[in-house]
Enzyme design. Structure first.
Site, PDB file in Angstrom:
ATOM      1  N   SER A   1       0.785  -1.226   0.000  1.00 43.81           N
ATOM      2  CA  SER A   1       0.000   0.000   0.000  1.00 43.81           C
ATOM      3  C   SER A   1       0.818   1.278   0.000  1.00 43.81           C
ATOM      4  O   SER A   1       0.321   2.333  -0.390  1.00 43.81           O
ATOM      5  CB  SER A   1      -0.952   0.007   1.206  1.00 43.81           C
TER       6      SER A   1
ATOM      7  N   HIS B   1      -6.085  -3.776  -0.874  1.00 33.41           N
ATOM      8  CA  HIS B   1      -5.949  -2.669  -1.823  1.00 33.41           C
ATOM      9  C   HIS B   1      -6.145  -3.132  -3.263  1.00 33.41           C
ATOM     10  O   HIS B   1      -5.589  -2.533  -4.191  1.00 33.41           O
ATOM     11  CB  HIS B   1      -4.592  -1.999  -1.661  1.00 33.41           C
TER      12      HIS B   1
ATOM     13  N   LYS C   1     -12.458  -0.207   2.079  1.00 34.52           N
ATOM     14  CA  LYS C   1     -11.765   0.531   1.028  1.00 34.52           C
ATOM     15  C   LYS C   1     -12.680   0.607  -0.201  1.00 34.52           C
ATOM     16  O   LYS C   1     -13.656   1.348  -0.182  1.00 34.52           O
ATOM     17  CB  LYS C   1     -10.405  -0.107   0.741  1.00 34.52           C
TER      18      LYS C   1
END
Length: 395
Positions: free
Chosen positions: A183, A211, A242
């Site tokens: 990330s 991610h 996310k």
């Protein structure tokens, strides 16, 4: 380490003097491509809102409707009286989405990663972890009594060496653990090569795909799907916080027996309050939207490439890659202070970004991590690049 108040205050002062103190900057409204800050409206280029779903009206409606049907909270852990039908449905939905037997919800992916290793791997086993794995994986591994090995980031020769070391140490079960996307850098894990080595040494593969899930690969199923190795990855962990709506919650998706054992023994699952009903309903809607979001995924790739091109043309140092995480580097001794100053100036110019420095990233490798969203327009990207140029030009 900190025996008294004076020591704590001295440490805090040292952090400030080193330019490493992290200020929290409140928002005065919902998350989105534009946000309300104490300095006025700003373009937001530092959220994990990859598909732009954090304030999507369909998710908000699903979450609001759930309050009437399911209530506000459950005041319980799952195995007592904290499991609603919709929790079970969401777990089935996640499993089907990721092509796994089953899934289990946690209050966060941090908890998912914190609870898995001590359950599945004991003193006779080995865990081999990428050196740049997320803190939640590192902390979870520390809770296991398994033998621990570490390999240099994405270095397959070093991974081979560690696999051999684990074999030489007599490990009964060996698992390779990696982030799907690192990330701070925006780098993808080389999963095909990792899986090849796992096959060669008879190891399991575990991937934290926080991610990537929702916007990478076919239907947004993640890095393993992008590389075509879904059936060679044994355990997937990820987040609902996310791309998949941006609220909270995490999961483990794996073989049925693994999920069943985690329900019996994973401490963060057994002893943490169940995921709130409104979040469960919103996440279910987010997954439905993500599966069909080919258009937003294509746009996300387009604006990410545009930002990278314009920044490189302007002479900024970027880490290479093609993920919507793009690290703008400020290396050297004074890099942390410079990155922090540039980020502050950019907010004054109407662009919200965040500087990262030690201990989040290695010393001397400070950066502003820019994150693109499908909610950004090409004009937004151009405005962000102009703000970078202006902020740096101020000296």
């Amino acid at each position: 380490m900190y025996a008294n108040k004076t020591q704590v205050e001295e440490t805090l002062q040292q952090i400030r003097e080193a330019g490493l103190y992290k200020e929290e900057r409140p928002l005065f409204g919902p998350q989105g491509a534009r946000v309300a800050t104490e300095r006025g409206e700003a373009l937001n280029f530092c959220a994990n809102n990859y598909l732009g779903l954090a304030d999507d009206s369909r998710i908000v409606a699903a979450s609001r409707d759930s309050l009437d049907r399911w209530g506000y909270g459950l005041s319980s852990v799952r195995f007592i009286c904290g499991t609603q039908e919709q929790h079970l449905d969401l777990e089935k939905q996640i499993a089907a989405y990721l092509h796994r037997d089953d899934a289990i919800l946690f209050s966060s992916c941090y908890d998912a990663n914190g609870g898995i290793f001590s359950v599945l791997f004991g003193p006779d086993d080995a865990i081999i972890s990428d050196a740049l794995n997320h803190a939640s994986l590192i902390d979870g591994i520390r809770l296991s009594k398994a033998k621990r090995f570490r390999y240099a980031n994405r270095d397959m020769e070093d991974l081979r060496n560690q696999l051999q070391a684990a074999r030489d140490a007599g490990a009964v079960t060996t698992v390779i653990v990696t982030d799907g996307v690192f990330s701070m850098d925006g780098y993808y894990a080389p999963l095909p090569q990792i899986c090849d080595l796992a096959d060669e040494f008879g190891a399991l593969v575990m991937v934290d795909d926080s991610h990537a899930t929702g916007f990478v690969g076919p239907e947004g199923r993640g890095v393993a799907a992008m590389y075509g190795v879904e059936d060679r990855v044994d355990i997937l962990t990820g987040t609902l916080g996310k791309a998949l709506g941006g609220a909270s919650g995490g999961y483990v998706a794996a073989h049925q027996a693994i999920v069943d054992l985690l329900r019996q023994r994973a401490r963060p699952y057994l002893f943490s309050n169940t995921l709130a009903p409104s979040i469960v309903a919103g996440a279910a809607e987010a997954i439905t939207l993500a599966r069909a979001a080919d258009g937003p995924r294509e746009h996300l790739e387009k604006v990410s490439n545009l930002f990278r091109t314009l920044m490189e043309e302007a002479g900024f140092e970027l880490l290479p890659g093609n993920h919507p995480i793009i690290a703008v580097m400020f290396p050297g001794e004074d890099g942390a202070r410079t990155a922090t100053t540039v980020a502050s100036r950019m907010l004054e110019l109407g662009v919200y970004v965040t500087a990262f420095s030690f201990p989040v990233v290695p010393r001397g490798e400070a950066r502003i991590r820019v994150q693109l969203s499908a909610a950004h327009s090409e004009e937004d990207v151009q405005a962000a690049v102009e703000a970078f140029k202006a902020a740096v030009a101020l000296g």
